[in-house]
Scaffold this active site. Sequence first.
Site, PDB file in Angstrom:
ATOM      1  N   TYR A  35      -8.177  -6.722  -0.026  1.00 32.76           N
ATOM      2  CA  TYR A  35      -6.761  -6.674  -0.402  1.00 32.76           C
ATOM      3  C   TYR A  35      -5.986  -7.697   0.428  1.00 32.76           C
ATOM      4  O   TYR A  35      -5.546  -7.405   1.540  1.00 32.76           O
ATOM      5  CB  TYR A  35      -6.191  -5.276  -0.164  1.00 32.76           C
ATOM      6  CG  TYR A  35      -6.903  -4.178  -0.916  1.00 32.76           C
ATOM      7  CD1 TYR A  35      -6.650  -3.969  -2.271  1.00 32.76           C
ATOM      8  CD2 TYR A  35      -7.813  -3.336  -0.283  1.00 32.76           C
ATOM      9  CE1 TYR A  35      -7.289  -2.960  -2.972  1.00 32.76           C
ATOM     10  CE2 TYR A  35      -8.460  -2.322  -0.982  1.00 32.76           C
ATOM     11  CZ  TYR A  35      -8.198  -2.139  -2.311  1.00 32.76           C
ATOM     12  OH  TYR A  35      -8.828  -1.137  -2.997  1.00 32.76           O
ATOM     13  N   ASP A  42       1.048   1.548   0.524  1.00 32.73           N
ATOM     14  CA  ASP A  42       0.252   1.284   1.722  1.00 32.73           C
ATOM     15  C   ASP A  42       1.163   0.835   2.864  1.00 32.73           C
ATOM     16  O   ASP A  42       1.038   1.295   4.001  1.00 32.73           O
ATOM     17  CB  ASP A  42      -0.781   0.194   1.448  1.00 32.73           C
ATOM     18  CG  ASP A  42      -1.820   0.616   0.437  1.00 32.73           C
ATOM     19  OD1 ASP A  42      -2.905   1.038   0.847  1.00 32.73           O
ATOM     20  OD2 ASP A  42      -1.542   0.534  -0.774  1.00 32.73           O
ATOM     21  N   ASP A 173      -6.016   5.320  -8.952  1.00 32.91           N
ATOM     22  CA  ASP A 173      -6.362   4.394 -10.028  1.00 32.91           C
ATOM     23  C   ASP A 173      -7.229   4.965 -11.142  1.00 32.91           C
ATOM     24  O   ASP A 173      -6.882   4.870 -12.317  1.00 32.91           O
ATOM     25  CB  ASP A 173      -7.066   3.167  -9.448  1.00 32.91           C
ATOM     26  CG  ASP A 173      -6.158   2.367  -8.533  1.00 32.91           C
ATOM     27  OD1 ASP A 173      -5.066   2.857  -8.216  1.00 32.91           O
ATOM     28  OD2 ASP A 173      -6.541   1.267  -8.126  1.00 32.91           O
ATOM     29  N   GLU A 403     -11.633   3.941   3.678  1.00 37.63           N
ATOM     30  CA  GLU A 403     -10.597   4.140   2.664  1.00 37.63           C
ATOM     31  C   GLU A 403     -10.604   5.569   2.147  1.00 37.63           C
ATOM     32  O   GLU A 403      -9.560   6.150   1.866  1.00 37.63           O
ATOM     33  CB  GLU A 403     -10.804   3.151   1.514  1.00 37.63           C
ATOM     34  CG  GLU A 403      -9.714   3.217   0.462  1.00 37.63           C
ATOM     35  CD  GLU A 403      -9.851   2.121  -0.575  1.00 37.63           C
ATOM     36  OE1 GLU A 403     -10.963   1.570  -0.676  1.00 37.63           O
ATOM     37  OE2 GLU A 403      -8.879   1.820  -1.266  1.00 37.63           O
TER      38      GLU A 403
END
Length: 610
Positions: A35, A42, A173, A403
């Site tokens: 990213y 975030d 997502d 993550e």
Amino acid sequence: MSTTTPSDAQLSTQAQQILVKNDRGGYTVPTQGLYPYQWNWDSAFVALGFAAFDRSRAWAEIESLFEGQWSNGMVPHILFRVNDPGYFPGPDMWQCDPHKTGSAMPTSGITQPPVAASCVRELWEMDGCPPDHPKVKALFPKLLAYTRWYRRYRDPLGNGLAMVVHNWETGRDNNPEWDGPLAAVDTSTVGPYTRRDTSHVNAAMRPTKQEYDRYVALLEFGRARGWDPQAIADHNPFRVLDVGITMMLLRADRDLLVLALALGETRAAAELQACIARAERGIELLWDESVGGFSSYDLRHEQPVSILSSASFLSFYAGVGDERQRAIQLEQLQRLGQACRYLLPSLAPGSRTYDPMRYWRGPVWLVVSYMVAKGLREAGHPEWAHRIQADSRQMIREAGFYESFNPETGQGTGGFFWVYALCCLVSGRLGDAYSRRWIIILGLVFWSVATGLMPLATGFGLLLAMRALVAAGESTYYPSATALISDWHRPDMRSRALSLHQTGVFAGAGLGAYTAGLMADRYGWPAPFIVFAVLGLVVAGLLLVGLRERGASKAVADTTRWAPTLPSLPCWGRPPSTLRASCRCRWAVGWRTSWPCGCPRVVSVRWPSA
């Protein structure tokens, strides 16, 4: 996994180091490599992490986020602050003109969960709640404009429930909540593209190619309408009232109300009070008795999504739900706590699409856990808040910063690149000392056997071990192959030969991943492992016949001219030097089938105190 359990102080130090490492000078990227830009929610949570050791840097993070705010009030989900042509979808794909949007930079055309207001309130409280706080006074109108944008363009029923027009907006997502609504999205016009995520993280843990095609189709729909928010809201093929954003927006309004009253913004306070009351009444539409919780609602088909996800428990964070509904949700938490070792899974174990390792289809996401724990504590359930908080800390202690985490084992979603990196060092030394031809061939045989054994994995530990063997086999290729290409070409030809080789790498990886997905969908997930293992052994046999070794001294004297060739063809007899050098284990079907994993995306948050 660390062999020793780090203390809270050590974890805090590690988190600080990661935040500083991802700092790009005023804004932060979620993680290096995967990213490369600034992300909306975030960045808001990152500000809370910075606040633990650098309060001014925390405020700068929020301020930098609103530099990308559009003139209509929307804060995009990505701010393209740098040029990174390798990222997809980048600014050229979105085509959001800063002159039209009013943003200070190119951005994406959609938004993300509006958590910035809640994070600003937390920063303000850390600073002692001064009513004349200059940072809060400057940010308040921008935060209010953002929530107004939601009410103007994303409240189609006028009841305070937030609509999303792309699943990326939700932050969750590929949660199964979107499977039904996305099925109606036409992907026939989607052209070829290359994803970066599956080159950094295990493709088996990311959204599938079919899912991603639908994501791109929605992007193209918005782009074709010039990112007109009203046209997209009225006609978008994906229109869902998202339980997660609805709860976070309601919480944002509550936190903005506190700030408005402190700043003496009486008109804004009255507006916010009306919005909160409207949402509290409208939230009943999202209660789904069949799943025992709040669930998203598909507007296009006028029916509930009927999926219980971690976002369902954000109702505590939003402060909604009657006594009966809260009792049912606590019972759901009890069942989840018994079904998995760590809370809070993004999807209930036992669900048809549950997968403890695939992105939002099962793994624990600490940002959601943080908000749910905060809401439970405020609602008078400190024991559940403590359980979620303790589970989150324990997963980080055992696995490190990732993550997301497997709710059954606590493992981070990784386990490939660290082995690959270490083995490459060993393989490079072997390539200098022994025959590169044999290292490539034997490495391919080893890789093929390890790949063929993957379907035998019966648990995470065995899966991780087999992935390590796959990585060890693959690591033998690059050092020896690039050296061999250099041996076969003069210095003025090597760059072209290596670039042609690299083209084959990406072509093989892309086609390999696509083919693997098709086989897995039709014949089951073990099929691609078995097929690629057999193909690998076949290619190893061809290389045994056609791949030739050559000393570096001869390469310098070689006068053979370079000519464009296909890098993935077998080598028979004595073909031209470029074909010989480009003969490689990674054919179009792919030696490497794009299954890497292990890229931590860290968001540091401050847990509510006990």
